[in-house]
Design a protein around this motif. Structure first.
Motif, PDB file in Angstrom:
ATOM      1  N   THR A   1       1.018  -1.260   0.039  1.00 27.03           N
ATOM      2  CA  THR A   1      -0.002  -0.075   0.203  1.00 27.03           C
ATOM      3  C   THR A   1       1.095   1.338  -0.007  1.00 27.03           C
ATOM      4  N   ASP A   2       1.990   1.219   0.611  1.00 28.60           N
ATOM      5  CA  ASP A   2       2.715   2.716   0.982  1.00 28.60           C
ATOM      6  C   ASP A   2       4.025   2.314   0.093  1.00 28.60           C
ATOM      7  N   GLY A   3       4.524   1.075  -0.251  1.00 24.72           N
ATOM      8  CA  GLY A   3       5.855   0.898  -1.096  1.00 24.72           C
ATOM      9  C   GLY A   3       7.010   1.044  -0.132  1.00 24.72           C
ATOM     10  N   ILE A   4       6.746   0.773   1.191  1.00 27.82           N
ATOM     11  CA  ILE A   4       8.008   1.081   2.398  1.00 27.82           C
ATOM     12  C   ILE A   4       8.106  -0.344   3.052  1.00 27.82           C
ATOM     13  N   TYR A   5       9.150  -0.250   3.654  1.00 30.62           N
ATOM     14  CA  TYR A   5       9.519  -1.775   4.211  1.00 30.62           C
ATOM     15  C   TYR A   5      10.492  -1.197   5.624  1.00 30.62           C
ATOM     16  N   SER A   6      10.239  -1.684   6.746  1.00 29.18           N
ATOM     17  CA  SER A   6      10.872  -1.429   7.907  1.00 29.18           C
ATOM     18  C   SER A   6      11.298  -2.744   8.488  1.00 29.18           C
ATOM     19  N   ASP A   7      12.514  -2.892   9.032  1.00 28.79           N
ATOM     20  CA  ASP A   7      12.837  -4.128   9.892  1.00 28.79           C
ATOM     21  C   ASP A   7      12.441  -4.042  11.262  1.00 28.79           C
ATOM     22  N   VAL A   8      11.953  -2.960  11.656  1.00 25.10           N
ATOM     23  CA  VAL A   8      11.254  -2.879  12.993  1.00 25.10           C
ATOM     24  C   VAL A   8       9.808  -2.711  12.591  1.00 25.10           C
ATOM     25  N   ALA A   9       8.974  -3.763  13.312  1.00 23.67           N
ATOM     26  CA  ALA A   9       7.544  -3.564  13.398  1.00 23.67           C
ATOM     27  C   ALA A   9       6.857  -4.090  14.404  1.00 23.67           C
ATOM     28  N   ASP A  10       6.020  -3.052  15.022  1.00 24.83           N
ATOM     29  CA  ASP A  10       5.201  -3.383  16.103  1.00 24.83           C
ATOM     30  C   ASP A  10       4.130  -4.492  16.006  1.00 24.83           C
ATOM     31  N   PRO A  11       4.035  -5.390  16.671  1.00 23.00           N
ATOM     32  CA  PRO A  11       2.869  -6.323  16.741  1.00 23.00           C
ATOM     33  C   PRO A  11       1.476  -5.703  16.354  1.00 23.00           C
ATOM     34  N   THR A  12       0.546  -6.582  15.661  1.00 21.37           N
ATOM     35  CA  THR A  12      -0.715  -5.914  15.398  1.00 21.37           C
ATOM     36  C   THR A  12      -1.375  -6.086  16.564  1.00 21.37           C
ATOM     37  N   VAL A  13      -2.434  -5.088  16.947  1.00 22.06           N
ATOM     38  CA  VAL A  13      -3.127  -5.318  17.978  1.00 22.06           C
ATOM     39  C   VAL A  13      -4.521  -5.365  17.455  1.00 22.06           C
TER      40      VAL A  13
END
Length: 218
Positions: free
Chosen positions: A29-41
């Protein structure tokens, strides 16, 4: 002005925690990637539109579900209102692969007597040296479930768009065949406004305004 779309499909991502569902959605959707991701709540929401064929734009309403058991009562309420599902597992974590059948069974039971269109996703294909699930095994599982299989990597942006496009096209083809239709009280598929309908709506609005002005002059 909002982007015009002919149909809206609600799609849900399913799978254990840490398989990378949020990373896939953010890349798509945003074309971005991050190695750090918070768990979905609970559940997160994303959206993107796809041009499936000339003159046909599909708006995808994408729901990212929490994989943890404690959120299961929240996420199950979204099953019935989805037309498509991405069953995601981590290629480097065999347990997430072994749980795919459980996810498929749980969702399928919750949406009876209706059906959902699935696609199986083997995620983190960039970590080939850490792989714990072979392509042959994954393809066999997909064949057993009667669905497609695609290997993806949000980090390398490999096959991410393709996975969502394949699922969207499968749903659209079933709609054209009459096997999936809009239903009252169901948000899985919704019809939208075409440019022609919107132009007629705007024209009617103008006509009503002109009529009101004319009546004030009489």
């Amino acid at each position: 002005m909002d982007i015009l779309w002919q149909y809206q499909f609600r799609i849900i991502l399913l799978g254990d925690s840490t398989v990378g569902k949020s990373s896939l959605l953010k890349r798509f959707t945003d074309g971005i990637y991050s190695d750090v991701a918070d768990p979905t709540v609970g559940v997160d929401f994303y959206a993107r539109s796809l041009d499936i064929e000339p003159g046909v734009k599909i708006k995808l309403q994408l729901w990212d579900t929490a994989g943890q058991e404690r959120f299961r009562s929240i996420t199950t309420s979204y099953y019935r209102n989805s037309v498509g599902g991405l069953l995601v597992f981590d290629l480097t974590n065999r347990k997430t692969f072994e749980h795919v059948r459980d996810w498929h069974k749980e969702v399928s039971e919750h949406i009876l007597p209706h059906h959902m269109v699935y696609i199986l996703i083997g995620h983190k294909s960039d970590l080939n040296k850490e792989r714990k699930v072979s392509r042959d095994e994954a393809e066999q599982l997909a064949a057993d479930l009667g669905i497609r299989y695609v290997e993806t990597s949000a980090k390398c942006n490999s096959n991410v768009d393709r996975a969502f496009e394949l699922l969207t096209r499968d749903i659209y083809e079933l709609m054209k065949m009459g096997e999936i239709t809009t239903r009252d009280g169901w948000d899985g598929v919704k019809s939208g406004l075409t440019a022609k309908v919107q132009n007629v709506h705007i024209f009617c609005q103008i006509c009503r305004q002109c009529l009101c002005i004319l009546l004030t002059l009489i």
